[in-house]
Structures are given as C-alpha cells and as structure tokens.
Design a protein around this motif. Structure first.
Motif, PDB file in Angstrom:
ATOM      1  N   ARG A   1      12.833  14.695  -4.878  1.00 11.20           N
ATOM      2  CA  ARG A   1      12.870  15.422  -3.603  1.00 11.20           C
ATOM      3  C   ARG A   1      14.209  14.836  -2.853  1.00 11.20           C
ATOM      4  O   ARG A   1      14.852  15.619  -2.186  1.00 11.20           O
ATOM      5  CB  ARG A   1      11.699  15.327  -2.690  1.00 11.20           C
ATOM      6  CG  ARG A   1      11.323  13.679  -2.508  1.00 11.20           C
ATOM      7  CD  ARG A   1      10.383  13.566  -1.384  1.00 11.20           C
ATOM      8  NE  ARG A   1       9.132  13.652  -1.681  1.00 11.20           N
ATOM      9  CZ  ARG A   1       7.897  13.118  -1.183  1.00 11.20           C
ATOM     10  NH1 ARG A   1       7.995  12.824   0.005  1.00 11.20           N
ATOM     11  NH2 ARG A   1       6.645  13.119  -1.790  1.00 11.20           N
ATOM     12  N   CYS A   2      14.720  13.574  -2.971  1.00 14.77           N
ATOM     13  CA  CYS A   2      15.761  13.256  -2.121  1.00 14.77           C
ATOM     14  C   CYS A   2      17.022  13.793  -2.714  1.00 14.77           C
ATOM     15  O   CYS A   2      17.877  14.282  -1.904  1.00 14.77           O
ATOM     16  CB  CYS A   2      15.847  11.707  -2.463  1.00 14.77           C
ATOM     17  SG  CYS A   2      14.310  10.832  -1.811  1.00 14.77           S
TER      18      CYS A   2
ATOM     19  N   GLY B   1      13.630   6.692  -6.441  1.00 13.51           N
ATOM     20  CA  GLY B   1      12.546   6.819  -7.458  1.00 13.51           C
ATOM     21  C   GLY B   1      11.043   6.683  -7.035  1.00 13.51           C
ATOM     22  O   GLY B   1      10.143   6.669  -7.982  1.00 13.51           O
TER      23      GLY B   1
ATOM     24  N   PHE C   1       8.910   8.094  -5.073  1.00 12.50           N
ATOM     25  CA  PHE C   1       7.914   9.175  -5.410  1.00 12.50           C
ATOM     26  C   PHE C   1       7.894   9.816  -6.801  1.00 12.50           C
ATOM     27  O   PHE C   1       7.089  10.336  -7.087  1.00 12.50           O
ATOM     28  CB  PHE C   1       8.341  10.471  -4.360  1.00 12.50           C
ATOM     29  CG  PHE C   1       8.085  10.254  -3.042  1.00 12.50           C
ATOM     30  CD1 PHE C   1       6.568  10.139  -2.666  1.00 12.50           C
ATOM     31  CD2 PHE C   1       8.975   9.925  -1.989  1.00 12.50           C
ATOM     32  CE1 PHE C   1       6.207   9.669  -1.316  1.00 12.50           C
ATOM     33  CE2 PHE C   1       8.593   9.455  -0.548  1.00 12.50           C
ATOM     34  CZ  PHE C   1       7.320   9.509  -0.364  1.00 12.50           C
TER      35      PHE C   1
ATOM     36  N   ILE D   1      10.585  21.197  -8.038  1.00 13.51           N
ATOM     37  CA  ILE D   1      11.428  20.143  -7.792  1.00 13.51           C
ATOM     38  C   ILE D   1      10.547  18.919  -7.928  1.00 13.51           C
ATOM     39  O   ILE D   1       9.656  18.581  -7.531  1.00 13.51           O
ATOM     40  CB  ILE D   1      11.545  20.076  -6.297  1.00 13.51           C
ATOM     41  CG1 ILE D   1      12.358  21.307  -5.804  1.00 13.51           C
ATOM     42  CG2 ILE D   1      12.529  18.747  -5.952  1.00 13.51           C
ATOM     43  CD1 ILE D   1      14.015  21.202  -5.948  1.00 13.51           C
TER      44      ILE D   1
ATOM     45  N   THR E   1      16.819  16.503  -4.922  1.00  4.98           N
ATOM     46  CA  THR E   1      16.611  17.920  -5.280  1.00  4.98           C
ATOM     47  C   THR E   1      16.781  18.335  -6.847  1.00  4.98           C
ATOM     48  O   THR E   1      17.531  19.034  -7.010  1.00  4.98           O
ATOM     49  CB  THR E   1      17.035  19.012  -4.433  1.00  4.98           C
ATOM     50  OG1 THR E   1      18.517  18.897  -4.368  1.00  4.98           O
ATOM     51  CG2 THR E   1      16.214  19.091  -3.011  1.00  4.98           C
TER      52      THR E   1
ATOM     53  N   ARG F   1      17.539   8.345  -1.835  1.00  3.05           N
ATOM     54  CA  ARG F   1      17.437   7.326  -0.850  1.00  3.05           C
ATOM     55  C   ARG F   1      16.148   6.564  -1.115  1.00  3.05           C
ATOM     56  O   ARG F   1      15.699   5.490  -0.609  1.00  3.05           O
ATOM     57  CB  ARG F   1      17.092   7.876   0.542  1.00  3.05           C
ATOM     58  CG  ARG F   1      16.855   9.205   0.931  1.00  3.05           C
ATOM     59  CD  ARG F   1      17.069   9.671   2.498  1.00  3.05           C
ATOM     60  NE  ARG F   1      18.542   9.873   2.530  1.00  3.05           N
ATOM     61  CZ  ARG F   1      18.988  11.341   2.528  1.00  3.05           C
ATOM     62  NH1 ARG F   1      18.145  12.341   2.128  1.00  3.05           N
ATOM     63  NH2 ARG F   1      20.149  11.454   2.706  1.00  3.05           N
ATOM     64  N   CYS F   2      15.086   7.287  -1.676  1.00  2.00           N
ATOM     65  CA  CYS F   2      13.620   6.874  -1.892  1.00  2.00           C
ATOM     66  C   CYS F   2      13.854   5.754  -3.304  1.00  2.00           C
ATOM     67  O   CYS F   2      12.781   5.101  -3.492  1.00  2.00           O
ATOM     68  CB  CYS F   2      12.629   7.613  -1.963  1.00  2.00           C
ATOM     69  SG  CYS F   2      12.104   8.374  -3.356  1.00  2.00           S
TER      70      CYS F   2
END
Lengths: 477, 413
Positions: A399-400, A437, A439, A396, A402, A434-435
């Motif tokens: 992560r938000c 990008g 991460f 992955i 997936t 929601r983040c």
C-alpha cells in the motif's frame, strides 16, 4: 563449454554480460549470493557522476565521462529510471572555493561538458534549499541519478533474455587454466569457459590470485546512508555534494529516481569484507553533515538506514587488464564505478578483441527490456486495459508504494527471477515504502512460496539462513 | 462517474461502526471500501480477549468484536468492496480506487469518512545501528504471521517498546513456545495499558526493562543478538550499561502512525501532534464533508472508544448529507504541553461535546483544568494520569458559553 564466464553479478558483471550478449557467445554469470546486485551495487549513492572528480588521464576519468554520456541511452533501452538532475559541489569558505575551482579545471580537462562555477546568489537561485552558509558551488548539468540495483537487474535480465545463463549460489573457489579453457569450480559444481572475466567486486583480488595474479589487493571502504520518506524527495532537485577529500566525495544529499531523499555516505576503511553493519557514530555523522549541506533535511522522516562497501583497489585507479591470456580483471571498481559501468563494459569488449576474441554479431539480439515500472506510470485507461487482461494488476499488495499483485508476479516470473523478499523489493519497490514491508511482506512470502513451489516457511529475506519464519504452528483448516 | 452519497474508506472497527451509524441516521446510499479480503481490519489478527468491556460489558476477542459490527453491516445490507484500495481522494470528494474486478474506478461522493487506521513505526524510523538480518519485525507483522498465517517467526525474542501490541505479542510468542528475554522501553514508564503489563508480562515472568533501548543489531543472515543499553534522562544510551542479549527475533512496538497519506491528497489539515486530521466535535475535518474517525484520527488504546468516535462521525456525515442547517460558532481547543493533544481540536456547535485527550508524561495528583481566559470552565482532581491511557471530559453547551478558545491544562502539585 561457455565462451565467457563472468564472475560476479554486480553492475559491472551485468553490464559486461549485456554488452557481450549482442554477439554469438555462450555466456554465464557466476554469483555466490542468492540474487544479483548483492554487493556494492545494492548500496551506493546512486549517482551518475559528471566526471570532474577523477585525475585527468586516469581510467576512472576516461570511463566516467564516457559512461555518463552512454547512461541515458542504456537506461532507455533497459527500461531503467534515469534522471538528469545535475549536480552541485558546494563550498563554505575560501579553501573550498579553491577546491571548487580546481574541480572545474579538472572537469574541463576530463572533457566534462557545461561546467560552471556559481556564486552564492546563483547557487541559491538554482537550488533554494541548499545551506545558506554555502558561498560557492561547481554546477555540473550532466550529473544524473539512476538506481544501481535496478540497472544491474535489468542488464542481467536483458543478457539472460538474449541467452546468457545466470548461476546463483555459485561461489568460485578455484580456477584452473588447462591452456585451452578454464575450469571454474564452486563447492558443488564446475563450469568450463574459454574466457574468464573477473568482476568479483570486493573479492576480485582473491579471484585474480586463483590464476596467479597477486598484483593488486582490494579492501572495503564502508559507506553509511540514511534514506528519507518520499515526502522529503522534493527538497532538492540537484545532487548536492560537499567539496571532496581523499576519502571520497563527502556526504551528499540527493533525490533518488524513485522520489526519496538519500543522505550519506560516510567513508571508513575496513578489513572485514562481510561487515555491512551501520554504526551509531556513522549515522550521526550522516545526519550532521547532510543537515549542513541543505536546510530542512528531516531525519524524523527516515525510513531506513544501510551500509555499502566500496571495493577500493590498491592502485588508486580502476584495474582493468589481462594478467594472462583469456583472463580479464575488472577490479577496484569503486566510485565512479556505477557511472562508468557502460563504458567499462565497452572497454572490456575491446580488450577481449585484442586478446583474440572475434565474435560474430547475434542477429536476434534484442537490446531492450520492458520497464518494470511501466504499470505505475500508466494512465487510468491503460491500467484498466491491463487489468482487464490480468486482474491481479488491480489488486494492491504494497500500500505504501502502491505495488500490485500483478507487478509482483511479473517480477517473480521475469529474468533474473527473484527468490526472496529482498529480491522482490529491489524489483518492484514492494516493502520499500514507509512501513518497510510491515503490512505486505506476509503476502509476498505467500506469492514467493507459490511461484517457486516451496513451503511458506522456506522463504528467506535474502537467501542462506535469512529465514522469515521457522516452522508451522497450525494445520490448514 | 458513479455517484454515492457516503463513501467510507476502511472496513475496520471505525469504518463499520461509522457505516452502521450513518445507515441508522437514514443514509442508505453508502459504500465501505476495504483493502483487505475481509472486514474487521486489524481486529482480525487480535485473537486475544479484552475487547468490548466498555461497550458491551463483556470480554470479547478481536474477531468477535469485529463480528458484532460485521453482522450489523450484513443485516442492513450495507454494501462493501473488499480487496479494494483507495488510491486518491480529491478535496471535492472524488475517490479513486482499484480492485481486480472493477479495475481503477472513480466515485463522486457527497461525504467521505476516513477510517484507514494506522501503521507501525518500523526499524528504519529509529535508525538503530548494526546489520540488516532477517528476524526483525514490527509486533503487528509478527502477530499476523502467528495468528493469521500460523507460522512462528522466531524462538528467542527481545521486544523493543512496551506499546500494547508489543505486550500482547510477548505473551503470544510465549504461549506458542518462544522465550521472550526482555521487553525494553525507552521511557521510564510503559506506554501500554496497566492490565497488559500485568497479564502479558508479570504473569509470565517477562522482564520489563524501563529506560532501556536497543543500540545495536547483530547477525549477518538471521538475527543473532541485540545490544541493549540503559538511557539517561535525555534518552541517550549510557555506553557502560551496554548488554548483549543473544536472540533470533526482535519485535518492535515503538509507536503507531495514523495513515493519512490519502487525507493529504484531499488537502485535509493534519495535527502535528496526533498525526491525524484536525476535526471538530462532529469529526469533520478542515475539508467540508470529509470526516475522520478511529486510529487514522488519533491512536486509541481501546477499540470501544473507536466505535464510539466512529458513531459520531457516521451520524454527522449523515446530517451533513441531509444538509441540515446548523448554527455555527468557532472555539479552538488549546493544550498546555502537559496535555499533549485534544480530539476534537475545535468546537463549531454549542452542544454536549466529549473531548478526549492524552498527557505527555506520567503525573500524579493533578488537577485537569479547562480555562476560558480567566474563567474556569471545568476542573477535576486525578490521582494519576499517563500517556498510555486516554482521558475524556464531557462539556455541555452552558459551559462553552461565549468562549473563543479553551485551554486544556494540567496543574501538577
């Protein structure tokens, strides 16, 4: 020498290219930006309108109703998400009720199926979170949702898989008619084509003027939107509009095919075709009106806000014509442009036939394209079968949402190939959660650099000067 | 389905410390699942010093602090799976995860410790007006580019938000040759640690503009500037104070959000204020056998406290697995609003309990009071409390007495 040059890689140019790809034609799509779907197709309400809004007898009415009928099949072939969720136009008072009834009559005249006027009780039974203040609604069960850039990318990808060429960074600055063909020039290249299709969105008036057609102009009308987290995506099942005004269909609240909740747009006439800035006033208006449409729209859960520019033509209707031999305008494609896109493409092919183009069918034409979202919807067993063949599908990256490395690599290697972060985002949804990008973008930059064989610091957000990093500070260990 | 006694989700400071504590409490059938290629979590990119002062009495960098725990994990041969992402946790403790070697797989656990950390609030959550050019990053993303990737994401920088990562990055970008024009903070005080304001801003003459925010973003491709403005006491921008600052980079340090998407799939009850699980003194959540610690539970200022909290979770997860019978009570901890939250939020056992809490504003000369109805369980005067600095109080079993509910209140003179 191309048979057909299409100027503009938006949903209209894309659908036309894909429709023409079934014939033995040499086709090129010319796009001034770094990727496809960068204009109005990148930011709009993502709605397949039922077709009750446009004036009876107009091209808009005819092509919207036809396009809406075609859309599900087109999406199925192209592996594009489509959801027939139905739409509601809600009214708050007696004046609105009259508008709703007028829309009902207009819709029936336009040939929209199964329209119904609902009273408050039926409305709230059908859609419990619609504002308690709503007293009536027009229910259009054929209203649907689709992702405009996903459709554009898939249509162009499918056209390319069937042999069409996509020339990015190709800004048309002159078109010359030799009498037999057109010479289309950008600052550093020239392509020759027998036919030109002008699907240049906001700039279609400028393109038409290059061949001496100044019969229309196009101006931008700004629409600002706020997108909410997937947590809010199930607030409503239907797309909920307010009763329309002459500036558009009002602020809507709608689920998206990807499970978010979309609110907007505002509607402001502009002069600057490049100004895609949101305004504090606009965003405040979206929040106010969206909260009036439905109860429980949580703007604390917003994940991004953005602005789209509608290409509003000076005639009030779609401008689809042949101002001279072998040159087709497809201009002023504002709403319901996305809904009409498949029908517009069909209509343009008819126009070309009238203009003398009699192409043969291409026997090896493939109408389908694998769905980019197939992996995420697969069962655990199916996923494991894929991962066994290609382990990158087990890793992955985003992560938000997936999104796996395999999905991103496949997207980077699939027509039309993305070269920048936003391109990967629109194709895979990586960085779209929601983040936003926070991460995953450093990893995606790495994948883009490696796959495109460019330095890490050369990767951009969307081409041009939109660099992510400026320079290297450390040497490799 | 594979069965493992204890699964720890996240191999950052919380996950490693919880794993070590559980191991030392006798649990050897355990597994740490880490989404990154390495253990250490966000500490890997925190190459500045200041970690470990409380816990080890020395100033360590982030990677050095993480290594102290990674070494223990390795010495005890605690198994960990890197590059592995947990996709789902069910209330009956089935963990679904994926990686490149094993594909998508499931594990049935007796107990689970949630240690997923937090994420940064992004531009989208703030709805700042303007364009959407390149050059806008959360401070942590910029930190990853500079410290882990070795690239400079910008040269002329404005920072919005004075959280600790923002302050650290103001100094870091300066040391790498960038010019940091201002750090804007919406509130009339900084949310960061006092030592970071001193060492990261004052020492480098970087202006801290309190009660200021970014109201507009400019630039079509790369950022070309931001408009900032002072805000009134209701945090609304004052139009006549608008000021344009040319810059190519905007870093955001506007809050951290515990990443509880997995906790939600496991039906864990969340606290609206902390954004993390509601836990008891053992850091057990509302779902029996699921524990939480570190920044996924509530955002900490110091990693030292993360380790401490994770040890509590690790030890008690081990006790849970051993099935130790415990006499239960139920005391709910409430707050008065001036105190925003406590962790734990409930006490279920009469033993010594350290309660951590944060206040809502900067207050001076206050008395922290814990009340059981009329009974004053605890009180202590403090010259100053601030939202950026977590406080703690240890209560013993006698003080808890027969309380059903304890109110944490702040008396402000």
């Amino acid at each position: 020498m191309y048979d057909i040059a299409i100027v503009g890689a938006g949903v209209i140019g894309g659908m036309i290219a894909r429709t023409l790809a079934r014939y033995r034609l040499k086709i090129c799509i010319l796009e001034k930006k770094h990727d496809v779907a960068m204009g109005a197709s990148s930011a709009n309400s993502a709605i397949v309108h039922a077709g009750f809004d446009a004036a009876p007898g107009s091209l808009k009415a005819k092509l919207n109703v036809r396009g809406s009928e075609m859309m599900e099949e087109v999406c199925r072939e192209l592996g594009v998400k489509y959801r027939n969720n139905g739409s509601l136009v809600i009214g708050f008072d007696e004046a609105d009720r009259q508008t709703v009834e007028e829309l009902y009559r207009r819709g029936n005249e336009n040939g929209v199926k199964n329209l119904k006027v609902l009273d408050a009780e039926d409305l709230h039974r059908l859609e419990p979170n619609v504002s308690k203040n709503a007293v009536c609604a027009l229910h259009a069960p054929t209203g649907s949702i689709v992702c405009p850039y996903e459709l554009t990318i898939a249509a162009i990808g499918n056209a390319m898989d069937n042999g069409a060429d996509l020339l990015l960074d190709f800004e048309v600055c002159d078109i010359r008619d030799t009498g037999k063909h057109f010479e289309i020039t950008s600052p550093d290249k020239t392509v020759l084509a027998k036919y030109v299709i002008n699907a240049a969105g906001l700039y279609s008036d400028a393109i038409a003027r290059m061949v001496g057609d100044d019969s229309f102009t196009v101006h931008p009308r700004r629409g600002e939107y706020i997108l909410l987290d997937k947590e809010c995506g199930t607030l409503l099942n239907h797309t909920v509009f307010r009763t329309p005004s002459k500036m558009g269909k009002g602020i809507l609240v709608s689920p998206t095919v990807d499970g978010n909740l979309l609110t907007g747009p505002t509607s402001t006439d502009m002069d600057d075709k490049e100004n895609k800035a949101t305004t504090a006033e606009g965003l405040a208006l979206v929040m106010k009106q969206a909260s009036e449409n439905a109860d429980g729209v949580l703007f604390g859960k917003s994940i991004t806000s953005f602005c789209g520019l509608r290409a509003v033509g000076s005639t009030g209707d779609f401008i689809i014509n042949l101002p001279r031999a072998r040159f087709v305008n497809v201009a002023g494609i504002e709403s319901p442009g996305l809904s009409s896109a498949p029908a517009i493409a069909e209509y343009v092919v008819e126009l070309l036939a009238k203009a003398g183009l009699k192409p043969e069918e291409n026997p090896s034409y493939t109408p389908t394209r694998p769905a980019m979202h197939a992996f995420r919807e697969a069962s655990i067993e199916e996923k494991n079968a894929i991962i066994q063949k290609d382990p990158t599908y087990g890793h992955i990256i985003c992560r938000c949402e997936t999104v796996t490395e395999g999905e991103i690599l496949t997207a980077i290697r699939t027509n039309p190939r993305p070269r920048d972060l936003d391109g990967v985002k629109r194709r895979t949804r990586a960085q779209m959660g929601r983040c936003q990008g926070g991460f995953c973008s450093p990893y995606i930059v790495e994948l883009l650099a490696k796959e495109n064989n460019i330095p890490y610091e050369a990767v951009t957000k969307f081409g041009g000067a939109s660099l992510i990093n400026f320079e290297r500070t450390k040497e490799e260990r | 389905m594979k069965e493992i006694e204890l699964v720890i989700v996240g191999g950052g400071p919380a996950g490693m410390s919880a794993a070590v504590a559980a191991y030392e409490s006798g649990i050897s059938d355990l597994l740490i699942i880490e989404r990154d290629a390495r253990l250490g979590g966000i500490l890997q990119q925190c190459i500045h010093n200041g970690f470990g002062l409380h816990r080890f009495g020395e100033e360590l960098t982030g990677p050095e602090y993480a290594w102290k725990y990674e070494k223990l994990v390795r010495e005890k041969q605690i198994p960990f799976l890197p590059n592995t992402m947990v996709l789902d946790i069910t209330p009956d403790k089935v963990v679904t995860a994926t990686n490149a070697t094993d594909g998508v797989f499931q594990i049935k656990a007796k107990a689970i410790i949630l240690a997923m950390g937090c994420r940064e609030r992004s531009r989208g959550a703030l709805n700042i007006a303007g364009t959407r050019p390149a050059g806008i990053y959360t401070a942590g993303t910029a930190q990853k580019y500079v410290n882990l990737k070795g690239y400079m994401p910008g040269k002329e920088v404005v920072i919005l938000g004075s959280g600790d990562i923002g302050l650290i990055m103001a100094r870091r970008m300066t040391l790498e040759g960038a010019k940091v024009h201002a750090v804007c903070e919406l509130m009339p005080y900084s949310g960061g640690l006092a030592r970071n304001i001193e060492q990261c801003l004052h020492d480098f003459d970087i202006p801290l503009r309190l009660s200021h925010t970014v109201v507009e973003i400019h630039g079509k491709e790369r950022l070309t500037g931001v408009t900032i403005a002072k805000v009134d006491k209701n945090r609304r921008p004052i139009p006549e104070t608008r000021e344009y600052i040319p810059c190519d980079t905007l870093l955001l340090s506007v809050g951290l959000i515990p990443e509880n998407e997995l906790s939600k799939t496991a039906s864990v009850t969340l606290d609206r204020v902390t954004g993390g699980a509601v836990v008891d003194q053992d850091r057990q959540t509302s779902v029996e056998g699921i524990f939480a610690c570190g920044n996924v539970l509530h955002v900490h200022d110091l990693v030292d406290y993360v380790s401490e909290e994770a040890e509590i979770a690790g030890k008690n997860a081990a006790a849970y697995i051993r099935g130790e019978a415990i006499e239960r009570t139920e005391i709910n901890l409430r707050t008065d609003g001036k105190i925003r939250y406590t962790v734990p939020q409930r006490i279920t056992q009469k033993k010594d309990v350290t309660v951590y809490f944060r206040v809502a504003d900067v207050y001076r000369n206050v008395t922290v009071k814990i009340l059981d109805g009329e009974r004053v369980v605890y009180q202590k005067k403090k010259p100053r409390v601030a939202p950026g600095e977590m406080e703690s109080i240890t209560l013993n079993a006698d003080q808890l007495a027969d309380a059903k509910e304890l109110l944490f209140a702040l008396e402000v003179k």
